[in-house]
Motif scaffolding. Structure first.
Motif, PDB file in Angstrom:
ATOM      1  N   PRO A   1       0.768  -1.282   0.018  1.00 50.93           N
ATOM      2  CA  PRO A   1      -0.042  -0.017   0.070  1.00 50.93           C
ATOM      3  C   PRO A   1       0.789   1.186   0.097  1.00 50.93           C
ATOM      4  CG  PRO A   1       0.042  -0.953   1.995  1.00 50.93           C
ATOM      5  CD  PRO A   1       0.803  -1.978   1.304  1.00 50.93           C
ATOM      6  N   SER A   2       0.394   2.348  -0.718  1.00 49.34           N
ATOM      7  CA  SER A   2       1.005   3.750  -0.432  1.00 49.34           C
ATOM      8  C   SER A   2       0.265   4.726  -1.109  1.00 49.34           C
ATOM      9  CB  SER A   2       2.298   3.548  -1.637  1.00 49.34           C
ATOM     10  OG  SER A   2       1.659   3.194  -2.879  1.00 49.34           O
ATOM     11  N   SER A   3       0.684   5.894  -0.744  1.00 57.02           N
ATOM     12  CA  SER A   3      -0.055   7.083  -1.217  1.00 57.02           C
ATOM     13  C   SER A   3      -0.423   7.185  -2.564  1.00 57.02           C
ATOM     14  CB  SER A   3       0.420   8.474  -0.632  1.00 57.02           C
ATOM     15  OG  SER A   3       1.930   8.618  -1.342  1.00 57.02           O
ATOM     16  N   GLU A   4       0.820   6.535  -3.271  1.00 59.78           N
ATOM     17  CA  GLU A   4       0.692   6.646  -4.897  1.00 59.78           C
ATOM     18  C   GLU A   4      -0.425   5.823  -5.525  1.00 59.78           C
ATOM     19  OE1 GLU A   4       3.725   5.620  -8.816  1.00 59.78           O
ATOM     20  OE2 GLU A   4       4.308   5.311  -6.870  1.00 59.78           O
ATOM     21  N   LEU A   5      -0.546   4.641  -4.664  1.00 55.44           N
ATOM     22  CA  LEU A   5      -1.789   3.642  -4.911  1.00 55.44           C
ATOM     23  C   LEU A   5      -3.020   4.249  -4.532  1.00 55.44           C
ATOM     24  CD1 LEU A   5      -2.812   1.065  -5.666  1.00 55.44           C
ATOM     25  CD2 LEU A   5      -2.348   0.014  -3.751  1.00 55.44           C
ATOM     26  N   SER A   6      -3.026   4.817  -3.522  1.00 58.96           N
ATOM     27  CA  SER A   6      -4.258   5.567  -3.113  1.00 58.96           C
ATOM     28  C   SER A   6      -4.839   6.798  -4.181  1.00 58.96           C
ATOM     29  CB  SER A   6      -4.375   6.251  -1.817  1.00 58.96           C
ATOM     30  OG  SER A   6      -4.076   5.274  -0.696  1.00 58.96           O
ATOM     31  N   ALA A   7      -3.840   7.309  -4.421  1.00 63.24           N
ATOM     32  CA  ALA A   7      -3.990   8.485  -5.678  1.00 63.24           C
ATOM     33  C   ALA A   7      -4.210   7.705  -7.061  1.00 63.24           C
ATOM     34  CB  ALA A   7      -2.767   9.135  -5.799  1.00 63.24           C
ATOM     35  N   ALA A   8      -3.958   6.876  -7.329  1.00 59.29           N
ATOM     36  CA  ALA A   8      -4.282   5.849  -8.482  1.00 59.29           C
ATOM     37  C   ALA A   8      -5.904   5.538  -8.363  1.00 59.29           C
ATOM     38  CB  ALA A   8      -3.407   4.679  -8.871  1.00 59.29           C
ATOM     39  N   MET A   9      -6.258   4.981  -7.170  1.00 62.56           N
ATOM     40  CA  MET A   9      -7.491   4.611  -7.009  1.00 62.56           C
ATOM     41  C   MET A   9      -8.418   5.783  -7.003  1.00 62.56           C
ATOM     42  SD  MET A   9      -7.692   1.262  -4.327  1.00 62.56           S
ATOM     43  CE  MET A   9      -6.326   2.056  -3.067  1.00 62.56           C
ATOM     44  N   THR A  10      -8.142   6.733  -6.592  1.00 63.36           N
ATOM     45  CA  THR A  10      -9.174   8.248  -6.709  1.00 63.36           C
ATOM     46  C   THR A  10      -8.884   8.606  -7.946  1.00 63.36           C
ATOM     47  OG1 THR A  10      -7.924   8.988  -4.412  1.00 63.36           O
ATOM     48  CG2 THR A  10      -8.958  10.529  -5.610  1.00 63.36           C
TER      49      THR A  10
END
Length: 265
Positions: free
Chosen positions: A45-54
């Motif tokens: 998990p990472s903020s990069e992955l969260s940004a991609a999901m957003t």
């Protein structure tokens, strides 16, 4: 016996962890294939992955959370994941300026298409119509609707940040603010705090297209329908507003110099 139970529990933990990693790898692979994610497919998990999901959520009309929630997981065809940290300030800041990997990838694509070197401070994303507002110094920033969708997603996500008033970072020092005329940042801060106290539980999703209109003063008028669900204990409110942001270029970033909304999509 206790040692045996400890071994069994440890094995169970590793099996769960391995399954979770495999699921996240599947998420990363799907988002990467769709052009939403540019990091490693490593199951972390990472903020990069969260940004991609957003980014995926706002383009598919899903609730904007930055998390692998049930609806997002169904849309991606993977299992819902509960151990992914909630989207944080780093997530929406990454979206606000667009991932550096995305910018470099876009620039490389543009360079491959044309022998002409890109202008200073230029950002171009392939296969999208470009918009070219100019800041006070005369620098030109080429923006696409994809980049502006990221900006809208970041603005909405900042409104869900546990740090009340996080979206204040998006505003200029002086803003034409709804029906209040030109106001300063302190007035906006108080208004955001009041809104958070009135509606501590909030859910948002994009309910249609993000429309962009270049303005004569080199600003951009961005409008989008936003579906909201608000709750405070037994109190509840829901509906759709058409939000309007007036954006101004500052270097390679954007700031809001005007905001308004009207009921209905």
């Amino acid at each position: 016996m206790k040692r045996f139970l400890a071994v069994v529990l440890a094995m169970g933990f590793f099996v769960v962890a391995a399954t979770a990693d495999d699921n996240l790898r599947a998420v990363q692979a799907k988002l990467k294939e769709g052009g939403f994610y540019f990091g490693k497919v490593d199951g972390a998990p990472s903020s990069e992955l969260s940004a991609a999901m957003t980014r995926y959520q706002i383009r598919n009309g899903l609730e904007i959370t930055g998390k692998l929630d049930p609806k997002t997981s169904r849309a991606l065809g993977v299992k819902a994941e509960t151990n992914i940290p909630a989207a944080d300030s780093e997530t929406w800041r990454r979206l606000r300026k667009t991932d550096q990997q995305f910018i470099e990838r876009a620039r490389a694509a543009q360079k491959a298409q044309s022998p002409v070197a890109p202008r200073k401070n230029a950002i171009h994303e392939p296969r999208t119509r470009a918009l070219e507002p100019v800041d006070e110094s005369g620098s030109r920033l080429i923006l696409s609707r994809e980049r502006l969708r990221d900006y809208v997603a970041a603005f909405v996500l900042a409104g869900l940040d546990p740090h009340v008033g996080a979206e204040l970072e998006f505003f200029a020092d002086r803003v034409r603010y709804y029906d209040d005329g030109i106001v300063g940042r302190e007035k906006i801060r108080r208004d955001l705090q009041r809104y958070d106290a009135q509606w501590p539980q909030r859910r948002f999703r994009l309910a249609g297209e993000v429309n962009v209109e270049p303005q004569p003063d080199s600003r951009l008028r961005v409008t989008f329908p936003l579906r909201y669900e608000l709750r405070n204990g037994a109190k509840h409110s829901s509906g759709t507003v058409r939000k309007t942001l007036i954006l101004e270029v500052v270097g390679e970033d954007l700031q809001i110099v005007g905001v308004n909304e009207r009921r209905g999509g």
